[in-house]
Design an enzyme around this catalytic site. Structure first.
Site, PDB file in Angstrom:
ATOM      1  N   LEU A  56      16.772   8.898 -31.441  1.00 23.12           N
ATOM      2  CA  LEU A  56      15.845   8.863 -30.628  1.00 23.12           C
ATOM      3  C   LEU A  56      16.327   9.540 -29.377  1.00 23.12           C
ATOM      4  CD1 LEU A  56      15.471   5.055 -30.263  1.00 23.12           C
ATOM      5  CD2 LEU A  56      13.834   6.469 -31.420  1.00 23.12           C
ATOM      6  N   ASP A  57      15.153  10.273 -28.708  1.00 22.97           N
ATOM      7  CA  ASP A  57      15.501  11.073 -27.514  1.00 22.97           C
ATOM      8  C   ASP A  57      16.384  10.374 -26.454  1.00 22.97           C
ATOM      9  OD1 ASP A  57      14.500  13.019 -28.579  1.00 22.97           O
ATOM     10  OD2 ASP A  57      12.521  12.849 -27.319  1.00 22.97           O
ATOM     11  N   TRP A  58      17.229  10.914 -25.760  1.00 22.58           N
ATOM     12  CA  TRP A  58      18.164  10.336 -24.623  1.00 22.58           C
ATOM     13  C   TRP A  58      17.326   9.287 -23.831  1.00 22.58           C
ATOM     14  CZ3 TRP A  58      17.933  12.257 -19.206  1.00 22.58           C
ATOM     15  CH2 TRP A  58      19.128  11.592 -18.496  1.00 22.58           C
ATOM     16  N   THR A  60      14.500   7.915 -24.520  1.00 22.18           N
ATOM     17  CA  THR A  60      13.411   7.122 -25.390  1.00 22.18           C
ATOM     18  C   THR A  60      14.508   5.843 -25.606  1.00 22.18           C
ATOM     19  OG1 THR A  60      12.290   8.802 -26.301  1.00 22.18           O
ATOM     20  CG2 THR A  60      12.111   6.732 -27.480  1.00 22.18           C
ATOM     21  N   ARG A 157       5.792  13.178 -27.463  1.00 24.93           N
ATOM     22  CA  ARG A 157       5.475  13.665 -25.836  1.00 24.93           C
ATOM     23  C   ARG A 157       4.699  14.860 -25.782  1.00 24.93           C
ATOM     24  NH1 ARG A 157      11.845  13.361 -24.257  1.00 24.93           N
ATOM     25  NH2 ARG A 157      11.165  13.872 -22.337  1.00 24.93           N
TER      26      ARG A 157
END
Length: 211
Positions: A56-58, A60, A157
């Site tokens: 997962l993104d930083w 998120t 996003r």
């Protein structure tokens, strides 16, 4: 770093299911000062065998699964690669979509000049497909459920931005009003369904968004 705000939703001999907090990397970054991340915290606090399966993104938050042995890692990775898992995200997006649901089928690629951003590119981009559904409408924003069919970086996003509804608090893609509307990126992995790598049982995990 301690586990502290890292919540373990499920654990057994094969896997760990974690509620990743926002502002925590999934894996170590390239720079030495980016070593703190989810997998390192788990490995240093009682789960030395933990192996990352997906990321997962930083910014998120939400559900992420890690394997606890090589065979489970191989099987879970295959399920993600072959799109046998099901994922859903909760997000807050700026504005009011005309419809209550829809799909976004726009190819994406990394954009080095504006790194770490990604962009829609019909010639060089990789296939990316997202389904979206409005859950609640508020004055300036909507709560939406996002279902990615593909797993491109920053897919949700960029896709929401591409239809004119950037996510609230998104420091990379939101315009000034949407960025100021919430103190964090409003994107949370709220559901993950997979097949247990040892028992073959279909499992579904849910975790409500903190926003």
């Amino acid at each position: 770093m301690p586990l502290s705000n890292v919540e373990i939703l499920h654990q057994d001999a094969a896997l760990l299911v974690i509620n990743k907090p926002t502002l925590l990397l999934s894996v170590p970054g390239r720079a030495e000062d980016n070593r703190d991340c989810l997998v390192t915290r788990l490995q240093e606090n009682g789960y030395p065998e933990a192996r990352i399966v997906h990321r997962l993104d930083w910014e998120t938050s939400g559900i992420i699964v890690l394997a606890r042995d090589a065979d489970s890692h191989r099987e879970l990775s295959r399920q993600f690669h072959d799109r046998e898992t099901e994922k859903a995200y909760t997000a807050l997006c700026w504005g009011q979509p005309e419809l209550d649901s829809g799909s976004i089928d726009l190819p994406l690629r990394y954009d080095p000049p504006t790194k770490p951003r990604h962009v829609v590119d019909h010639e060089q981009g990789k296939h990316a497909l997202t389904y979206w559904k409005v859950l609640e409408r508020h004055a300036e924003y909507c709560r939406v459920e996002l279902t990615p069919i593909t797993g491109r970086s920053h897919q949700l996003r960029v896709h929401m931005l591409s239809i004119g509804h950037p996510l609230l608090g998104d420091g990379l893609y939101a315009h000034e009003q949407a960025l100021a509307a919430y103190p964090r990126l409003c994107l949370h992995a709220c559901m993950l369904s997979l097949t247990h790598p040892q028992t073959g049982e279909r499992m579904r995990f849910e975790c409500p968004a903190p926003f």
